[in-house]
Write an enzyme that holds these catalytic residues in place. Structure first.
Site, PDB file in Angstrom:
ATOM      1  N   GLU A 107       1.682  -7.064  13.239  1.00 57.18           N
ATOM      2  CA  GLU A 107       0.577  -7.168  14.204  1.00 57.18           C
ATOM      3  C   GLU A 107      -0.017  -8.578  14.090  1.00 57.18           C
ATOM      4  O   GLU A 107      -0.508  -9.141  15.057  1.00 57.18           O
ATOM      5  CB  GLU A 107      -0.464  -6.100  13.844  1.00 57.18           C
ATOM      6  N   ARG A 161       0.827  -1.216   0.000  1.00 57.00           N
ATOM      7  CA  ARG A 161       0.000   0.000   0.000  1.00 57.00           C
ATOM      8  C   ARG A 161       0.858   1.263   0.000  1.00 57.00           C
ATOM      9  O   ARG A 161       0.433   2.308  -0.509  1.00 57.00           O
ATOM     10  CB  ARG A 161      -0.937  -0.008   1.217  1.00 57.00           C
TER      11      ARG A 161
END
Ligand SMILES: O=P(O)(O)OC[C@H]1O[C@H](OP(=O)(O)OP(=O)(O)O)[C@H](O)[C@@H]1O
Ligand SMILES: Nc1ncnc2[nH]cnc12
Length: 178
Positions: free
Chosen positions: A98, A61
């Protein structure tokens, strides 16, 4: 007249890609012409006056933003990619996410030692991805002017982690405590 901020364009999707994760989705920001222009312009504005020689961005991204920023500044763009995607000789760096762990790579000849670099990504969470990028840039002798993100998730500690490395960290908005 619309008073929408960058943050207003970001969609939250619960339990993606795993239960318990609130996924902050920038596709709704990027799909809107005003939203996309606003976030690129605001990131550029944060680093106005800084001498930047290369824009480096993180797979995947980060490429959307980094490419637009490099184009606007008239600078070259360097991708840091997930393992196995770059065709030439690379440096590799492990990192934790994460949700999982992975390896990032940069072409060995992507930067000249001493080159002043802006590091760009869409989102800062634990900072593991960005720190891997920082290490790769620094292993090539790059001098990091700053790190620019659209979204900061401060509860996950990425900003503190990067600032602890002595880096300038800028983000256009944050989501915390929810
Ligand atoms: O601060 P961290 O905890 O490291 O997390 C942030 C990173 O996670 C997301 O990328 P992801 O690995 O999901 O890849 P993608 O851009 O290819 O979707 C995001 O775009 C950042 O690069
Ligand atoms: N909560 C989150 N939303 C979107 N991208 C992420 N990358 C790491 N954590 C994320």
């Amino acid at each position: 007249m619309s008073t929408k901020t960058v943050r207003d364009y970001i969609r939250t999707i619960s339990d993606f890609p795993e239960p318990g994760i609130k996924f902050r989705d920038v596709t709704t920001l990027l799909a809107d012409p005003r939203g996309f222009r606003m976030c690129v312009d605001q990131l550029l504005h944060l680093f106005t006056g800084q001498k930047i020689e290369k824009v480096v961005a993180l797979d995947a991204r980060g490429f959307i933003l980094g490419g637009a920023i490099a184009h606007q500044l008239g600078l070259g763009f360097v991708p840091i990619r997930k393992k196995g995607k770059l065709p030439g000789p690379t440096l590799s760096q492990d990192y934790d996410l994460e949700y999982g762990s992975a390896v990032m790579e940069i072409h060995e000849d992507a930067l000249v030692a001493g080159e002043r670099v802006l590091l760009v990504d869409d989102l800062l969470a634990t900072g593991g991805t960005a720190e891997a990028g920082v290490k790769l840039i620094e292993r090539l002798g790059g001098d990091i002017v700053g790190c620019g993100f659209v979204i900061d998730l401060p509860d996950l500690g990425g900003r503190a982690r990067l600032e602890g490395l002595g880096l300038r960290v800028e983000a256009l908005c944050s989501f915390e405590g929810d």
